[in-house]
Scaffold this motif. Structure first.
Motif, PDB file in Angstrom:
ATOM      1  N   MET A  54       3.964  -3.693  -1.865  1.00  0.00           N
ATOM      2  CA  MET A  54       4.665  -2.419  -2.033  1.00  0.00           C
ATOM      3  C   MET A  54       4.300  -1.394  -0.962  1.00  0.00           C
ATOM      4  O   MET A  54       4.951  -0.369  -0.847  1.00  0.00           O
ATOM      5  CB  MET A  54       4.407  -1.853  -3.431  1.00  0.00           C
ATOM      6  CG  MET A  54       5.126  -2.628  -4.507  1.00  0.00           C
ATOM      7  SD  MET A  54       5.268  -1.773  -6.063  1.00  0.00           S
ATOM      8  CE  MET A  54       3.638  -1.872  -6.697  1.00  0.00           C
ATOM      9  N   VAL A  95       8.322   3.881  -3.749  1.00  0.00           N
ATOM     10  CA  VAL A  95       7.029   3.704  -4.405  1.00  0.00           C
ATOM     11  C   VAL A  95       6.326   5.051  -4.460  1.00  0.00           C
ATOM     12  O   VAL A  95       6.328   5.796  -3.485  1.00  0.00           O
ATOM     13  CB  VAL A  95       6.144   2.699  -3.626  1.00  0.00           C
ATOM     14  CG1 VAL A  95       4.759   2.615  -4.211  1.00  0.00           C
ATOM     15  CG2 VAL A  95       6.789   1.342  -3.626  1.00  0.00           C
ATOM     16  N   ASP A 103       0.097   2.010  -7.591  1.00  0.00           N
ATOM     17  CA  ASP A 103       1.468   2.053  -7.104  1.00  0.00           C
ATOM     18  C   ASP A 103       2.446   1.871  -8.254  1.00  0.00           C
ATOM     19  O   ASP A 103       2.265   0.996  -9.101  1.00  0.00           O
ATOM     20  CB  ASP A 103       1.713   0.952  -6.072  1.00  0.00           C
ATOM     21  CG  ASP A 103       1.034   1.226  -4.752  1.00  0.00           C
ATOM     22  OD1 ASP A 103       0.850   2.410  -4.422  1.00  0.00           O
ATOM     23  OD2 ASP A 103       0.684   0.261  -4.047  1.00  0.00           O
ATOM     24  N   LEU A 105       6.662   1.465  -8.869  1.00  0.00           N
ATOM     25  CA  LEU A 105       7.923   1.182  -8.215  1.00  0.00           C
ATOM     26  C   LEU A 105       9.051   1.828  -9.005  1.00  0.00           C
ATOM     27  O   LEU A 105       9.118   1.692 -10.224  1.00  0.00           O
ATOM     28  CB  LEU A 105       8.149  -0.326  -8.147  1.00  0.00           C
ATOM     29  CG  LEU A 105       9.426  -0.806  -7.497  1.00  0.00           C
ATOM     30  CD1 LEU A 105       9.395  -0.518  -6.005  1.00  0.00           C
ATOM     31  CD2 LEU A 105       9.616  -2.285  -7.741  1.00  0.00           C
TER      32      LEU A 105
END
Length: 162
Positions: A54, A95, A103, A105
């Motif tokens: 990510m 992100v 993180d 999303l």
């Protein structure tokens, strides 16, 4: 080492230890356990995000280490304004940082959402989301995942056809 043991009266620990294990070995074993636990947490929170796929996705800069971007999401006039603003800046997928610099999303791409919803075995809800959802709606069809979800849906289908 013996001066530390004399300064703190921890002789009561001896009655809970096996006879073959003395206090020095116990302190050593506890220190090793603490080192392993600390190493695991260091790797989980600091090293793992460095290798996350990510990292290549766009997203807002900054965010605190402890709270991530959560303060920015709350300091808006209406719920969802911050996310809408980020979607305009970064596109359908971005992100952002959650609690403890994790993180998160965010996507509004229909094909990506369809893929995630059709592969619930692969994309399971985070523990925090599962806990919050269970408190909000109970442990029903919206909460469960995997085989339990499949069984509940099939039972619901059987009941609706009878």
């Amino acid at each position: 080492m013996s001066s530390i043991l004399q300064e703190f009266d921890i002789s009561w620990i001896q009655e809970y230890l096996p006879a073959s294990l003395d206090i020095k070995q116990t302190i050593l074993l506890g220190s090793v356990g603490l080192a392993v636990f600390s190493s695991y947490n260091f790797i989980w929170f600091y090293i793992r995000p460095i290798f996350s796929p990510m990292r290549s996705l766009k997203g807002p800069p900054g965010g605190s280490w402890l709270f991530g971007h959560l303060p920015q999401t709350r300091d808006v006039p209406a719920v969802g304004d911050w996310h809408r603003d980020q979607l305009r800046k970064h596109g359908h997928v971005f992100v952002y940082k959650g609690l403890l610099n994790q993180d998160r999303l965010c996507t509004t791409d229909p094909k990506a959402l369809q893929h995630v919803l059709n592969n619930s075995f692969v994309y399971q809800k985070p523990h925090e989301a599962r806990y919050s959802l269970s408190r909000l709606v109970g442990e029903g069809l919206l909460f469960v995942e995997g085989d339990v979800h499949k069984r509940q849906v099939s039972n619901m289908f059987i009941l609706s056809t009878t």
